[in-house]
Motif scaffolding. Structure first.
Motif, PDB file in Angstrom:
ATOM      1  N   VAL A  38       0.786  -0.743  -0.404  1.00 45.09           N
ATOM      2  CA  VAL A  38      -0.099  -0.113  -0.449  1.00 45.09           C
ATOM      3  C   VAL A  38       1.043   1.203   0.287  1.00 45.09           C
ATOM      4  O   VAL A  38       1.624   1.938   0.725  1.00 45.09           O
ATOM      5  CB  VAL A  38      -1.190  -0.072   0.787  1.00 45.09           C
ATOM      6  N   GLY A  39       0.760   2.203  -1.252  1.00 48.20           N
ATOM      7  CA  GLY A  39       1.573   3.214  -1.838  1.00 48.20           C
ATOM      8  C   GLY A  39       2.791   2.726  -2.057  1.00 48.20           C
ATOM      9  O   GLY A  39       3.525   2.357  -2.221  1.00 48.20           O
ATOM     10  N   ALA A  41       3.837   1.158   3.125  1.00 47.88           N
ATOM     11  CA  ALA A  41       4.428   2.057   2.803  1.00 47.88           C
ATOM     12  C   ALA A  41       3.671   3.151   2.136  1.00 47.88           C
ATOM     13  O   ALA A  41       3.921   3.808   1.739  1.00 47.88           O
ATOM     14  CB  ALA A  41       5.221   1.726   1.772  1.00 47.88           C
ATOM     15  N   ASP A  42       3.039   3.415   3.508  1.00 47.36           N
ATOM     16  CA  ASP A  42       1.565   4.278   3.220  1.00 47.36           C
ATOM     17  C   ASP A  42       1.869   5.536   4.457  1.00 47.36           C
ATOM     18  O   ASP A  42       1.293   6.859   4.746  1.00 47.36           O
ATOM     19  CB  ASP A  42       0.263   3.919   3.227  1.00 47.36           C
ATOM     20  N   GLY A  43       3.439   6.119   4.073  1.00 42.90           N
ATOM     21  CA  GLY A  43       3.601   7.689   4.692  1.00 42.90           C
ATOM     22  C   GLY A  43       3.624   7.491   5.794  1.00 42.90           C
ATOM     23  O   GLY A  43       3.206   6.711   7.265  1.00 42.90           O
ATOM     24  N   CYS A  44       4.169   8.529   6.687  1.00 42.85           N
ATOM     25  CA  CYS A  44       4.325   8.780   7.976  1.00 42.85           C
ATOM     26  C   CYS A  44       2.868   9.591   8.896  1.00 42.85           C
ATOM     27  O   CYS A  44       2.539   9.074   9.570  1.00 42.85           O
ATOM     28  CB  CYS A  44       5.404  10.236   8.454  1.00 42.85           C
ATOM     29  N   HIS A  93       8.404   4.803  10.632  1.00 42.85           N
ATOM     30  CA  HIS A  93      10.108   5.289  11.394  1.00 42.85           C
ATOM     31  C   HIS A  93       9.150   6.764  10.992  1.00 42.85           C
ATOM     32  O   HIS A  93      10.291   7.028  10.645  1.00 42.85           O
ATOM     33  CB  HIS A  93      11.188   5.035  11.988  1.00 42.85           C
ATOM     34  N   PRO A  94       8.051   7.625  11.170  1.00 40.37           N
ATOM     35  CA  PRO A  94       8.125   8.841  10.736  1.00 40.37           C
ATOM     36  C   PRO A  94       9.597   9.982  11.115  1.00 40.37           C
ATOM     37  O   PRO A  94      10.251   9.179  12.130  1.00 40.37           O
ATOM     38  CB  PRO A  94       7.056  10.149  11.961  1.00 40.37           C
ATOM     39  N   THR A  95       9.793  10.701  10.616  1.00 43.53           N
ATOM     40  CA  THR A  95      11.221  11.172  10.600  1.00 43.53           C
ATOM     41  C   THR A  95      11.814  12.434  10.289  1.00 43.53           C
ATOM     42  O   THR A  95      10.827  12.794   9.333  1.00 43.53           O
ATOM     43  CB  THR A  95      12.340  10.591  10.174  1.00 43.53           C
ATOM     44  N   THR A  96      11.837  13.361  11.150  1.00 39.81           N
ATOM     45  CA  THR A  96      12.195  14.819  10.509  1.00 39.81           C
ATOM     46  C   THR A  96      13.132  14.801   9.216  1.00 39.81           C
ATOM     47  O   THR A  96      13.907  14.068   9.410  1.00 39.81           O
ATOM     48  CB  THR A  96      13.087  15.702  11.770  1.00 39.81           C
TER      49      THR A  96
END
Length: 420
Positions: A12-13, A166-169, A319-322
Motif C-alpha cells: 500500500v503506497g 508503505a503509506d507514509g508518515c 519511523h516518521p522522521t524529521t
C-alpha cells in the motif's frame, strides 16, 4: 506436478518506499501488487523536491535497475557537507563545519521515483486505488486488502500472503498496530522549492548565488541564523533545491498530507521574512522559484514493533522522521532491501520469522537515526535540549558545532543488512 504458486505481497503506497519494496520482493521471487491512490505515475511532475542518497542506498538502487548507470547520470555528487553562519549581512559569514569526505548524491524525488517505477512491470500497479482496510485469515497465513477504485467507486478485494504498509508518515495501516500513536510536531515547518534555471544559467540570480556558494554542484550547504536555518544544493538538469525551516504553531492539517496548501499571501509574507533573515542572493532564488510549498515537520518516538502477523511497516510508516539527518529516503530503501533479503531467506512459509528478523535488523538502526535527526533539528533551530544550551551560530565554539555534521549520525557510513 504443477509449478508452485508464487507468494504474493500487497504493497500500500506507490511512493519511493513502496516501489523500492516492489523491487526487493520481486528480486526475492515474489509477485507484488502496488496500491496507489494517485490516478497515474507522477510523469516528470514537480512532485516532491531534492533528496540526498547515501552510498549504501545508491548501491542498492543500482542493483535493482536494468540500466544502473542511469542513477549516476541523473544525480549530482555531494562531496561536501558545510554548515555556515549567515544573516542578511553576508560578509560576516563564517564556516562552522566543513566535511569534504561526504559521499552522497543529490537526486530529485521525481527523477528517482521515475527510475525505480519505470524499471518495474507496469501491471504490478493499481493506480487510482485508495486503501480502505485489511483482514488477516484466522490462521494468520494470508491477508485480504479492501480498496476503492476512485474513478468508479468500485470496492475490490486483493488477497496476498503479506501486506506491506508503505503509506507514509500518516499511515492508516499503522493505526491498527498503535491506535493511540500521536505524531510529534517539531515546532517548525519547512518552506521548500526547486528553482529550474535551465536556459538562465547566466542570469544575475544564478551568477550571484554561485559567487556566494562557490561549491554548488557538489556541496550540501546549511546556513544557520539564530533560531532558523536553510539548506541549499544543486540537482541534475540545472535545478537548485532550497529549504527554509521556520518556527510556527502547528498548522491545522487537512486531509492525509504533511504538505500544506499555501496562498499567494503566505508566499509573499515568506519572501518578506526571508529578506530579514538571509542574504539577497538566496532570497532571489526563493522569489524566482515557481510554486514553493510548505511541509509540516513531524516525527514520532520509535515504535516497539513494526510488524503484526503478516503485516509489516516500512519507510515513513515505520519511523516518521524529521529531515535533518537526510535519512527518510535512505531508511526507506534500506528497509525494503532488508525486508526482501529476510523474505528470500525464510521463504513464504516462514513469514513471521522473516518479519521478526527484519525488525531485529532495522528497528535499532532507525530508532537511533530518528532520535538523532530530531536532536539535529533542535540544535540547528536553536531549540532547548536537556544536555546543552540552545545553539547560537554567532557565538558557538568549534566543539559546539561538531554535532551539526551528518557524520555524527548513528550508522552513518553503513547500516547492517543482515543479522550476522
Amino acid at each position: 506436478m504443477g509449478e508452485k504458486k508464487k507468494a504474493k505481497a500487497v504493497i500500500v503506497g506507490g511512493s519511493i518506499a513502496g516501489v523500492s519494496c516492489a523491487h526487493a520482493l520481486i528480486s526475492a521471487g515474489w509477485d507484488v501488487v502496488v496500491l496507489e491512490k494517485s490516478s497515474q505515475p507522477p510523469k516528470g511532475s514537480p512532485t516532491g523536491a531534492g533528496l540526498a542518497l547515501d552510498r549504501q542506498s545508491f548501491n542498492i538502487i543500482e542493483s535493482w535497475l536494468p540500466q544502473p548507470q542511469l542513477l549516476q547520470q541523473t544525480t549530482l555528487p555531494l562531496t561536501i557537507d558545510q554548515n555556515q553562519t549567515a544573516d542578511g549581512e553576508k560578509d560576516v559569514s563564517r564556516i562552522l563545519t566543513r566535511d569534504e569526505d561526504f559521499n552522497f548524491r543529490a537526486a530529485h524525488w521525481a527523477d528517482l521515483h521515475g527510475l525505480l517505477y519505470s524499471a518495474l512491470p507496469a501491471e504490478v500497479f493499481l493506480w487510482g486505488h485508495s486503501y480502505l482496510s485489511f483482514r488477516t485469515s484466522e490462521d494468520k497465513t494470508s491477508v485480504t486488502v479492501e480498496a476503492k477504485a476512485l474513478q468508479t467507486e468500485e470496492i475490490i478485494e486483493i488477497n496476498g500472503d503479506l501486506l506491506v504498509a508503505a503509506d507514509g508518515c500518516l499511515s492508516s495501516i499503522r493505526k491498527t498496530f498503535v491506535p493511540d500513536l500521536k505524531l510529534r510536531y517539531s515546532g517548525y515547518c519547512a518552506w521548500r522549492g526547486v528553482l529550474d534555471f535551465s536556459g538562465n544559467e547566466n542570469s544575475e540570480t544564478i551568477m550571484s548565488i554561485q559567487r556566494v556558494y562557490p561549491d554548488l554542484g557538489k556541496c550540501l550547504y546549511f546556513d544557520l541564523n539564530t533560531g532558523s536555518h536553510t539548506v541549499l544544493y544543486e540537482l541534475h538538469s540545472k535545478r537548485l533545491n532550497w529549504i527554509w525551516y521556520v518556527h510556527q504553531l502547528e498548522p491545522e492539517q487537512k486531509g492525509n498530507s504533511v504538505t500544506m496548501k499555501v496562498s499567494s499571501d503566505m508566499i509573499e509574507n515568506m519572501y518578506q521574512e526571508a529578506e530579514k533573515a538571509w542574504g539577497p542572493e538566496l532570497v532571489r532564488v526563493m522569489r524566482e522559484t515557481k510554486e514553493p510549498f510548505l511541509n509540516i515537520i513531524y516525527d514520532c518516538d520509535p515504535l516497539e514493533r513494526i510488524f503484526l502477523d503478516n503485516v509489516v511497516l516500512i519507510g515513513d510508516a515505520a519511523h516518521p522522521t524529521t529531515p535533518h539527518g537526510v535519512r527518510s529516503t535512505n531508511m526507506s530503501i534500506l528497509d525494503a532491501a532488508v525486508l526482501g533479503k529476510c523474505i528470500e531467506k525464510w521463504g513464504a512459509e516462514n513469514i513471521p520469522s522473516a518479519l521478526e528478523e527484519y525488525q531485529r535488523i532495522r528497528l535499532p538502526v532507525t530508532s537511533k537515526q530518528v532520535l538523532h535527526s530530531r536532536r539535529m533539528g533542535r540544535i540547528k533551530q536553536g531549540l532547548a535540549l536537556p544536555d546543552r544550551k540552545p545553539f547560537d551560530p554567532k557565538t558557538a565554539s568549534a566543539e559546539e558545532c561538531e554535532e551539526l555534521q551528518h557524520k555524527c549520525m548513528p550508522f552513518f557510513a553503513s547500516a547492517p543488512l543482515s543479522v550476522d
